[in-house]
Design a protein around this motif. Structure first.
Motif, PDB file in Angstrom:
ATOM      1  N   LEU A  10       0.855  -1.186   0.000  1.00 32.97           N
ATOM      2  CA  LEU A  10       0.000   0.000   0.000  1.00 32.97           C
ATOM      3  C   LEU A  10       0.886   1.230   0.000  1.00 32.97           C
ATOM      4  N   ARG A  11       0.547   2.173  -0.841  1.00 34.06           N
ATOM      5  CA  ARG A  11       1.211   3.487  -0.813  1.00 34.06           C
ATOM      6  C   ARG A  11       0.131   4.550  -0.628  1.00 34.06           C
ATOM      7  N   ASP A  15       4.889   8.569  -3.825  1.00 33.68           N
ATOM      8  CA  ASP A  15       6.309   8.828  -3.562  1.00 33.68           C
ATOM      9  C   ASP A  15       6.727   8.456  -2.135  1.00 33.68           C
ATOM     10  N   THR A  16       5.914   7.664  -1.437  1.00 37.31           N
ATOM     11  CA  THR A  16       6.250   7.255  -0.067  1.00 37.31           C
ATOM     12  C   THR A  16       6.628   5.783  -0.030  1.00 37.31           C
ATOM     13  N   GLU A  17       7.215   5.383   1.079  1.00 37.51           N
ATOM     14  CA  GLU A  17       7.567   3.978   1.284  1.00 37.51           C
ATOM     15  C   GLU A  17       6.294   3.148   1.392  1.00 37.51           C
ATOM     16  N   VAL A  55       0.392  -3.369  -6.175  1.00 36.04           N
ATOM     17  CA  VAL A  55       0.522  -2.201  -5.303  1.00 36.04           C
ATOM     18  C   VAL A  55      -0.766  -1.387  -5.350  1.00 36.04           C
ATOM     19  N   LEU A  56      -1.346  -1.153  -4.180  1.00 33.39           N
ATOM     20  CA  LEU A  56      -2.556  -0.357  -4.022  1.00 33.39           C
ATOM     21  C   LEU A  56      -2.155   1.055  -3.626  1.00 33.39           C
ATOM     22  N   GLY A  57      -2.747   2.031  -4.275  1.00 24.98           N
ATOM     23  CA  GLY A  57      -2.446   3.415  -3.929  1.00 24.98           C
ATOM     24  C   GLY A  57      -3.560   4.334  -4.395  1.00 24.98           C
ATOM     25  N   PRO A  58      -3.323   5.646  -4.306  1.00 27.27           N
ATOM     26  CA  PRO A  58      -4.351   6.589  -4.740  1.00 27.27           C
ATOM     27  C   PRO A  58      -4.521   6.551  -6.254  1.00 27.27           C
ATOM     28  N   ALA A  59      -5.752   6.698  -6.704  1.00 27.06           N
ATOM     29  CA  ALA A  59      -6.004   6.768  -8.142  1.00 27.06           C
ATOM     30  C   ALA A  59      -5.290   7.996  -8.702  1.00 27.06           C
ATOM     31  N   LEU A  60      -5.024   7.945  -9.986  1.00 27.81           N
ATOM     32  CA  LEU A  60      -4.256   8.992 -10.656  1.00 27.81           C
ATOM     33  C   LEU A  60      -5.169  10.069 -11.237  1.00 27.81           C
ATOM     34  N   VAL A  61      -4.541  11.163 -11.654  1.00 26.38           N
ATOM     35  CA  VAL A  61      -5.206  12.207 -12.428  1.00 26.38           C
ATOM     36  C   VAL A  61      -4.744  12.028 -13.870  1.00 26.38           C
ATOM     37  N   HIS A  62      -5.688  11.857 -14.787  1.00 27.24           N
ATOM     38  CA  HIS A  62      -5.349  11.741 -16.212  1.00 27.24           C
ATOM     39  C   HIS A  62      -5.018  13.152 -16.705  1.00 27.24           C
ATOM     40  N   GLU A  63      -3.770  13.373 -17.093  1.00 22.69           N
ATOM     41  CA  GLU A  63      -3.305  14.736 -17.350  1.00 22.69           C
ATOM     42  C   GLU A  63      -3.387  15.191 -18.797  1.00 22.69           C
ATOM     43  N   GLU A 105     -18.991   9.783 -11.731  1.00 22.07           N
ATOM     44  CA  GLU A 105     -18.325  10.323 -10.547  1.00 22.07           C
ATOM     45  C   GLU A 105     -16.826  10.555 -10.763  1.00 22.07           C
ATOM     46  N   ILE A 106     -16.442  10.794 -12.003  1.00 22.93           N
ATOM     47  CA  ILE A 106     -15.050  11.127 -12.313  1.00 22.93           C
ATOM     48  C   ILE A 106     -14.853  12.601 -11.982  1.00 22.93           C
ATOM     49  N   ALA A 107     -13.831  12.886 -11.191  1.00 24.11           N
ATOM     50  CA  ALA A 107     -13.561  14.269 -10.790  1.00 24.11           C
ATOM     51  C   ALA A 107     -13.029  15.055 -11.993  1.00 24.11           C
ATOM     52  N   VAL A 108     -13.553  16.243 -12.184  1.00 23.89           N
ATOM     53  CA  VAL A 108     -13.077  17.144 -13.238  1.00 23.89           C
ATOM     54  C   VAL A 108     -12.371  18.288 -12.527  1.00 23.89           C
ATOM     55  N   LEU A 109     -11.064  18.381 -12.747  1.00 23.08           N
ATOM     56  CA  LEU A 109     -10.230  19.313 -11.988  1.00 23.08           C
ATOM     57  C   LEU A 109      -9.736  20.478 -12.840  1.00 23.08           C
ATOM     58  N   PRO A 110      -9.609  21.663 -12.251  1.00 21.97           N
ATOM     59  CA  PRO A 110      -9.069  22.799 -12.996  1.00 21.97           C
ATOM     60  C   PRO A 110      -7.567  22.659 -13.256  1.00 21.97           C
ATOM     61  N   ARG A 111      -6.875  21.885 -12.396  1.00 15.97           N
ATOM     62  CA  ARG A 111      -5.425  21.665 -12.554  1.00 15.97           C
ATOM     63  C   ARG A 111      -5.047  20.362 -11.847  1.00 15.97           C
ATOM     64  N   VAL A 112      -3.868  19.895 -12.118  1.00 15.00           N
ATOM     65  CA  VAL A 112      -3.391  18.653 -11.504  1.00 15.00           C
ATOM     66  C   VAL A 112      -3.264  18.849 -10.004  1.00 15.00           C
ATOM     67  N   ARG A 113      -3.633  17.826  -9.258  1.00 16.79           N
ATOM     68  CA  ARG A 113      -3.478  17.854  -7.801  1.00 16.79           C
ATOM     69  C   ARG A 113      -2.759  16.573  -7.380  1.00 16.79           C
ATOM     70  N   GLU A 114      -2.214  16.613  -6.181  1.00 16.73           N
ATOM     71  CA  GLU A 114      -1.537  15.440  -5.643  1.00 16.73           C
ATOM     72  C   GLU A 114      -2.557  14.345  -5.356  1.00 16.73           C
ATOM     73  N   SER A 115      -2.185  13.117  -5.685  1.00 16.43           N
ATOM     74  CA  SER A 115      -3.028  11.967  -5.379  1.00 16.43           C
ATOM     75  C   SER A 115      -2.570  11.385  -4.056  1.00 16.43           C
ATOM     76  N   VAL A 116      -3.508  11.276  -3.109  1.00  9.18           N
ATOM     77  CA  VAL A 116      -3.174  10.816  -1.772  1.00  9.18           C
ATOM     78  C   VAL A 116      -4.386  10.124  -1.147  1.00  9.18           C
ATOM     79  N   ILE A 117      -4.131   9.130  -0.317  1.00  7.08           N
ATOM     80  CA  ILE A 117      -5.189   8.449   0.432  1.00  7.08           C
ATOM     81  C   ILE A 117      -5.183   9.010   1.847  1.00  7.08           C
TER      82      ILE A 117
END
Length: 148
Positions: A10-11, A15-17, A55-63, A105-117
């Motif tokens: 799990l991440r 970028d974390t251990e 590896v399980l982690g936060p979903a990504l932002v399609h850029e 329910e796909i998030a529509v973002l004005p700019r890229v944001r960090e993906s984090v759980i």
């Protein structure tokens, strides 16, 4: 329904251990816990368990631009299959694409944001195998893609 998504690692951020044999507990569209699977099973014994390889982690932002497909729904499904649950506003430039994003329910973002759980955060998760291919995507708590 309460579901625990578990994987070899799990991440909480990419970028974390990693947490070995880690998991994320999800109720509705929210994260209610993350950490070692053993701890989450103890906290939530009634939860359904989904175990994933990789590896399980936060979903990504399609850029970038959305993949080409015959319909807006299929274009967004291709994004979900890549492990992304968010797209950039500038690439949802039609009413049909925006409506399909809302329905799924796909998030529509004005700019890229960090993906984090994070606890109480929206349950947007992705699982990747050792080759980097997406195994599963969870968008707002719903399993929307599973590789067969």
């Amino acid at each position: 329904m309460l579901t625990i998504h578990a994987a070899d690692e799990l991440r909480l951020r990419w970028d974390t251990e990693p947490v070995r044999d880690g998991a994320v507990a999800v109720r509705g569209d929210r994260v209610v816990g993350a950490g070692p699977l053993s701890e989450l099973r103890e906290r939530f014994p009634e939860a359904r368990l989904r175990r994933w390889p990789g590896v399980l982690g936060p979903a990504l932002v399609h850029e970038g631009p959305l993949p080409q497909a015959p319909s807006p729904r299929e274009r967004l499904h291709a994004v979900l299959k890549s492990g992304s649950t968010a797209v950039l506003e500038r690439y949802t430039d039609t009413a049909e694409l925006r409506a399909a994003a809302v329905r799924n329910e796909i998030a529509v973002l004005p700019r890229v944001r960090e993906s984090v759980i994070v606890d109480t955060g929206r349950a947007d998760l992705a699982v990747f195998d050792t080759d980097g291919a997406c195994v599963a995507t969870v968008c707002a708590g719903r399993l929307v893609h599973r590789r067969r």
